[in-house]
Design an enzyme around this catalytic site. Structure first.
Site, PDB file in Angstrom:
ATOM      1  N   ARG A  22      27.016  12.065   7.553  1.00 35.89           N
ATOM      2  CA  ARG A  22      25.920  11.524   7.283  1.00 35.89           C
ATOM      3  C   ARG A  22      24.871  10.812   6.186  1.00 35.89           C
ATOM      4  O   ARG A  22      25.380  11.611   5.004  1.00 35.89           O
ATOM      5  CB  ARG A  22      24.543  13.039   7.186  1.00 35.89           C
ATOM      6  CG  ARG A  22      24.432  14.010   8.326  1.00 35.89           C
ATOM      7  CD  ARG A  22      23.647  14.922   8.704  1.00 35.89           C
ATOM      8  NE  ARG A  22      24.403  15.802   9.646  1.00 35.89           N
ATOM      9  CZ  ARG A  22      23.295  16.884  10.196  1.00 35.89           C
ATOM     10  NH1 ARG A  22      22.765  17.932   9.160  1.00 35.89           N
ATOM     11  NH2 ARG A  22      24.114  17.611  11.186  1.00 35.89           N
ATOM     12  N   HIS A 114      18.605  18.196  12.274  1.00 37.20           N
ATOM     13  CA  HIS A 114      17.281  18.245  11.668  1.00 37.20           C
ATOM     14  C   HIS A 114      17.127  17.933  10.587  1.00 37.20           C
ATOM     15  O   HIS A 114      15.777  17.550   9.999  1.00 37.20           O
ATOM     16  CB  HIS A 114      16.538  19.917  11.248  1.00 37.20           C
ATOM     17  CG  HIS A 114      18.170  19.951   9.945  1.00 37.20           C
ATOM     18  ND1 HIS A 114      19.377  19.644  10.311  1.00 37.20           N
ATOM     19  CD2 HIS A 114      17.864  20.104   8.870  1.00 37.20           C
ATOM     20  CE1 HIS A 114      20.220  20.305   8.784  1.00 37.20           C
ATOM     21  NE2 HIS A 114      18.967  19.947   7.848  1.00 37.20           N
ATOM     22  N   ASP A 280      18.785  17.440  16.645  1.00 39.57           N
ATOM     23  CA  ASP A 280      19.556  17.249  18.155  1.00 39.57           C
ATOM     24  C   ASP A 280      19.396  18.666  19.864  1.00 39.57           C
ATOM     25  O   ASP A 280      21.054  19.065  20.163  1.00 39.57           O
ATOM     26  CB  ASP A 280      20.894  17.125  17.658  1.00 39.57           C
ATOM     27  CG  ASP A 280      21.939  18.107  16.617  1.00 39.57           C
ATOM     28  OD1 ASP A 280      20.462  18.779  15.663  1.00 39.57           O
ATOM     29  OD2 ASP A 280      22.710  18.570  16.411  1.00 39.57           O
ATOM     30  N   ARG A 283      19.302  23.842  17.329  1.00 38.69           N
ATOM     31  CA  ARG A 283      19.183  25.159  16.311  1.00 38.69           C
ATOM     32  C   ARG A 283      17.789  25.034  17.249  1.00 38.69           C
ATOM     33  O   ARG A 283      17.246  24.608  18.546  1.00 38.69           O
ATOM     34  CB  ARG A 283      18.484  24.340  15.001  1.00 38.69           C
ATOM     35  CG  ARG A 283      19.276  24.231  14.609  1.00 38.69           C
ATOM     36  CD  ARG A 283      18.552  24.252  13.051  1.00 38.69           C
ATOM     37  NE  ARG A 283      19.655  23.464  12.356  1.00 38.69           N
ATOM     38  CZ  ARG A 283      19.468  23.507  10.456  1.00 38.69           C
ATOM     39  NH1 ARG A 283      18.592  23.559  10.013  1.00 38.69           N
ATOM     40  NH2 ARG A 283      20.898  22.720   9.978  1.00 38.69           N
ATOM     41  N   THR A 345      29.912  28.853   6.044  1.00 34.28           N
ATOM     42  CA  THR A 345      28.956  28.081   6.951  1.00 34.28           C
ATOM     43  C   THR A 345      29.132  27.041   7.832  1.00 34.28           C
ATOM     44  O   THR A 345      30.328  26.177   7.281  1.00 34.28           O
ATOM     45  CB  THR A 345      28.086  27.544   6.348  1.00 34.28           C
ATOM     46  OG1 THR A 345      27.667  28.401   5.109  1.00 34.28           O
ATOM     47  CG2 THR A 345      26.516  26.567   6.812  1.00 34.28           C
ATOM     48  N   GLU A 364      24.239  31.702  12.899  1.00 37.90           N
ATOM     49  CA  GLU A 364      24.001  31.637  11.339  1.00 37.90           C
ATOM     50  C   GLU A 364      22.555  31.646  10.764  1.00 37.90           C
ATOM     51  O   GLU A 364      21.807  31.530  11.742  1.00 37.90           O
ATOM     52  CB  GLU A 364      24.032  30.149  10.789  1.00 37.90           C
ATOM     53  CG  GLU A 364      25.527  29.126  11.553  1.00 37.90           C
ATOM     54  CD  GLU A 364      26.210  27.894  10.571  1.00 37.90           C
ATOM     55  OE1 GLU A 364      26.588  28.152   9.340  1.00 37.90           O
ATOM     56  OE2 GLU A 364      26.110  26.561  11.817  1.00 37.90           O
ATOM     57  N   GLU A 365      22.095  32.035  10.406  1.00 40.98           N
ATOM     58  CA  GLU A 365      21.032  31.922   9.382  1.00 40.98           C
ATOM     59  C   GLU A 365      19.849  30.818   9.375  1.00 40.98           C
ATOM     60  O   GLU A 365      18.790  30.941   9.567  1.00 40.98           O
ATOM     61  CB  GLU A 365      21.433  32.427   7.694  1.00 40.98           C
ATOM     62  CG  GLU A 365      21.885  32.232   7.283  1.00 40.98           C
ATOM     63  CD  GLU A 365      21.343  30.482   6.582  1.00 40.98           C
ATOM     64  OE1 GLU A 365      20.556  30.557   6.404  1.00 40.98           O
ATOM     65  OE2 GLU A 365      22.347  29.381   6.544  1.00 40.98           O
ATOM     66  N   SER A 366      20.267  29.742   9.533  1.00 46.33           N
ATOM     67  CA  SER A 366      20.227  28.440   9.914  1.00 46.33           C
ATOM     68  C   SER A 366      19.470  28.199  10.934  1.00 46.33           C
ATOM     69  O   SER A 366      19.782  26.673  11.789  1.00 46.33           O
ATOM     70  CB  SER A 366      21.460  27.936   9.075  1.00 46.33           C
ATOM     71  OG  SER A 366      22.205  27.018   9.513  1.00 46.33           O
ATOM     72  N   ARG A 497      20.820  25.656  -2.148  1.00 44.07           N
ATOM     73  CA  ARG A 497      20.486  26.966  -1.399  1.00 44.07           C
ATOM     74  C   ARG A 497      20.831  28.073  -1.651  1.00 44.07           C
ATOM     75  O   ARG A 497      22.128  28.834  -2.151  1.00 44.07           O
ATOM     76  CB  ARG A 497      21.111  27.359   0.178  1.00 44.07           C
ATOM     77  CG  ARG A 497      21.009  25.603   1.222  1.00 44.07           C
ATOM     78  CD  ARG A 497      21.014  25.444   2.603  1.00 44.07           C
ATOM     79  NE  ARG A 497      21.509  25.066   3.246  1.00 44.07           N
ATOM     80  CZ  ARG A 497      20.433  23.564   3.156  1.00 44.07           C
ATOM     81  NH1 ARG A 497      19.638  24.410   2.825  1.00 44.07           N
ATOM     82  NH2 ARG A 497      21.097  22.129   4.242  1.00 44.07           N
TER      83      ARG A 497
HETATM   84  C1  VG1 Z   1      23.313  23.567   7.745  1.00 48.35           C
HETATM   85  C2  VG1 Z   1      23.056  24.849   7.386  1.00 48.35           C
HETATM   86  C3  VG1 Z   1      24.459  25.209   8.725  1.00 48.35           C
HETATM   87  C4  VG1 Z   1      24.296  24.610   9.761  1.00 48.35           C
HETATM   88  C5  VG1 Z   1      24.299  22.765   9.935  1.00 48.35           C
HETATM   89  C6  VG1 Z   1      24.361  22.410  10.868  1.00 48.35           C
HETATM   90  O1  VG1 Z   1      24.370  23.134   6.601  1.00 48.35           O
HETATM   91  O2  VG1 Z   1      23.241  25.021   6.400  1.00 48.35           O
HETATM   92  O3  VG1 Z   1      24.300  26.873   8.981  1.00 48.35           O
HETATM   93  O4  VG1 Z   1      25.751  24.561  10.440  1.00 48.35           O
HETATM   94  O5  VG1 Z   1      23.027  22.440   8.796  1.00 48.35           O
HETATM   95  O6  VG1 Z   1      23.768  22.244  11.641  1.00 48.35           O
HETATM   96  P1  VG1 Z   1      24.308  22.671   4.544  1.00 48.35           P
HETATM   97  O7  VG1 Z   1      26.189  22.784   4.721  1.00 48.35           O
HETATM   98  O8  VG1 Z   1      23.648  21.862   4.608  1.00 48.35           O
HETATM   99  O9  VG1 Z   1      23.823  24.393   4.473  1.00 48.35           O
HETATM  100  V1  VG1 Z   1      23.032  21.146  12.125  1.00 48.35           V
HETATM  101  O10 VG1 Z   1      21.895  21.861  13.556  1.00 48.35           O
HETATM  102  O11 VG1 Z   1      21.787  20.234  10.691  1.00 48.35           O
HETATM  103  O12 VG1 Z   1      24.230  20.801  12.558  1.00 48.35           O
HETATM  104 CO    CO Z   2      20.903  20.178  14.450  1.00 46.11          CO
END
Ligand code: VG1
Ligand code: CO
Length: 544
Positions: A22, A114, A280, A283, A345, A364-366, A497
């Site tokens: 990204r 996101h 995408d 979530r 994660t 996941e919590e996210s 976080r």
């Molecule tokens: C975040 C979330 C994680 C999730 C990842 C991808 O990662 O915390 O739980 O799997 O995004 O989700 P990070 O490393 O920023 O904490 V998505 O919907 O952005 O593909």
């Molecule tokens: Co996503």
């Protein structure tokens, strides 16, 4: 047709994070940047592993240009078949579904999930393997090593490929197969849920739903499923036309970013179920009338009620959650007498457990929830789980959650994000925490005694691969936890976080607000990590 060999110097910054590569759009727009990364992925695959590949993305800015570059590099590399979502669109769960359904060797997902889009926003590319899930860490590491030494890529010297007409077209040694992005996914959903009963409730209006697609990819999927197949009115959809810049908004399904949806639900005449999905489509946020369900609770409640859903009525083999996710699911697993796994994660860590049939549900919590039906988290699937449970239980989202807490206890849970701090401060904070870890056990903070403190390390039970440094966790005697991690999906500075969790089975505390219940733990977290000292921040930027 000409195949051009382009000589290049490696880009030093193509190390994928939690979920693919990204970067700011401008980084991906640099000449050769994307083509080089795609070539590195193809270099890492054997010829047999790149015979049939899927391509699709969330439609954000740069998606159409990226689609052309990936196709032309794939053609030059003699990929036999490319399956492409019409107009280059596929939600992440649909891409996973299609890789599996058509026995593809893998696929490219063009998305930064996101993260905001538009010319000044973010873009991303992720590679999924033949099981439909994100490539494992070992593969990603090999790709990264290739990016550091690559010196040329191959690209077909042709005009733009037509990705808008459904059907097959041969180009050189490659068949381009453009497919409808929605129908395979919607068909899969019909095999898992009781569409006829849900349809009855939605058409006779005994249940109402409001779904916010946040101007992102789920709009067309939600229309096909909720409106066309399940009979909900068009007014059940918000922001359902995908836009390249997500309407200038942040396609992150939480109460801060899905503000209008939240307002409509926090109203005594609001709909029964409110939901939103991200850029995408993997979530989900679940709201009831005047009620918010935390993603960790949602996972636990879906697990406890899975037997009510046709696709899961035979029971669950096991469940899994990422380490920072609350332990609400653990309590359900214990009661169901099934194993519960704790992974780092990122969805890639669930893949082996799902493939080996050790687990059926995971999350996941996210705002990520999913099952063995694909190998990605799945936003609309989670909404359908709730719809199906609501039709069978005939209770509100709030009642179902309150009953769940009464039966299993409640895990108060919150995540505090400190966004866009400097990488240097973030690293200093983590280093300081690391050095104090061995001294913490037995110490008392705000009346709470530390039981154990470590940096989470995971050994995959299937292939024994080890992943260390996956988050600092401090466990207290009373079962509370504080966890610290740095985000691996951001594109600017660093994001710290802080995850807070406290468990209670005492009925009189069950309805306390999570802010009240977690306030003491929040102070302890700030104190132990010296957040103010290292970051100069007096409060988090986002609380979920
Ligand atoms: C975040 C979330 C994680 C999730 C990842 C991808 O990662 O915390 O739980 O799997 O995004 O989700 P990070 O490393 O920023 O904490 V998505 O919907 O952005 O593909
Ligand atoms: Co996503």
């Amino acid at each position: 047709m000409n195949i051009k060999n382009i000589d290049i110097k490696p880009f030093p910054d193509q190390k994928p994070g939690t979920s693919g590569l990204r970067k700011k759009v401008a980084v991906f727009q640099q000449p050769h940047y994307l083509a080089t990364f795609v070539q590195s992925i193809l270099n890492t695959l054997t010829p047999a592993e790149k015979s049939k590949l899927v391509i699709g993305g969330d439609g954000r800015f740069f998606n159409p240009d990226a689609l052309q570059i990936i196709c032309k590099v794939a053609i030059a590399n003699n990929v036999k078949e490319l399956i492409i979502g019409q107009h280059g669109l596929l939600s992440t769960p649909a891409a996973s579904c299609i890789i599996r359904k058509y026995n593809a060797n893998g696929g490219f997902i063009l998305s930064a999930s996101h993260n905001p889009g538009g010319p000044l926003g973010d873009f991303g590319l992720k590679f999924n393997t033949a099981n439909g899930g994100p490539a494992p860490e070992s593969f990603t590491q090999n790709v990264y090593e290739n990016t550091l030494k690559i010196n040329q890529y191959f690209i077909a010297d042709i005009g733009d490929i037509d990705c808008s007409t459904i059907g097959n077209q041969p180009i050189k040694n490659t068949t381009i197969n453009v497919i409808d992005p929605v129908s395979d996914y919607a068909n899969l959903m019909e095999t898992l849920f009781d569409f006829s009963t849900i349809r009855e409730h939605l058409t006779n209006k005994s249940i109402s739903i409001l779904f916010d697609a946040m101007h992102a990819i789920t709009g067309p999927y939600a229309r096909e499923i909720f409106v066309n197949r399940l009979g909900a009115p068009e007014s059940a959809l918000m922001n359902a036309e995908p836009k390249a810049d997500f309407g200038g908004e942040h396609p992150d399904p939480n109460m801060a970013h899905a503000e209008k949806l939240t307002k409509q639900l926090f109203n005594k005449d609001g709909p029964d179920l409110g939901a939103a999905s991200d850029g995408d489509g993997d979530r989900n946020m679940i709201l009831g009338r005047e009620f918010y369900v935390t993603p960790s609770d949602s996972l636990a409640i879906i697990a406890a009620n899975a037997h009510l859903i046709p696709g899961y009525k035979l029971g669950l083999a096991g469940v899994a959650r990422s380490m920072p996710t609350s332990r609400a699911i653990d309590v359900v697993a214990k009661q169901l007498k099934i194993p519960c796994y704790e992974t780092p994660t990122g969805w890639k860590y669930f893949g082996n457990l799902l493939d080996a049939k050790k687990i059926t549900l995971c999350g996941e919590e996210s705002f990520g929830t999913g099952s063995n039906h694909i190998r990605e988290k799945d936003g609309l699937w989670a909404v359908l789980c709730w719809l199906n449970i609501l039709t069978v239980r005939n209770q509100s989202v709030k009642q179902i959650t309150l009953e769940h807490w009464k039966a299993y206890g409640r895990h108060y849970y919150s995540r505090h994000d400190y966004e866009n701090i400097s990488s240097e401060s973030a690293n200093n904070l983590v280093n300081q925490l690391e050095t104090t870890l061995p001294t913490l056990a037995g110490k008392t903070f705000g009346g709470m005694i530390v039981k154990h403190a470590d940096n989470f390390s995971y050994t995959d039970p299937i292939d024994n691969a080890t992943s260390s440094n996956q988050g600092i966790r401090i466990l207290f005697e009373d079962g509370s936890r504080v966890i610290f991690r740095l985000s691996g999906t951001g594109t600017e500075g660093a994001t710290l976080r802080v995850y807070l969790e406290k468990y209670t089975t005492d009925d009189c505390f069950l309805e306390l607000s999570s802010n009240e219940a977690l306030a003491p733990l929040s102070l302890i977290a700030r104190d132990i990590a010296q957040i103010l000292y290292f970051t100069d921040r007096t409060c988090p930027t986002v609380i979920t």
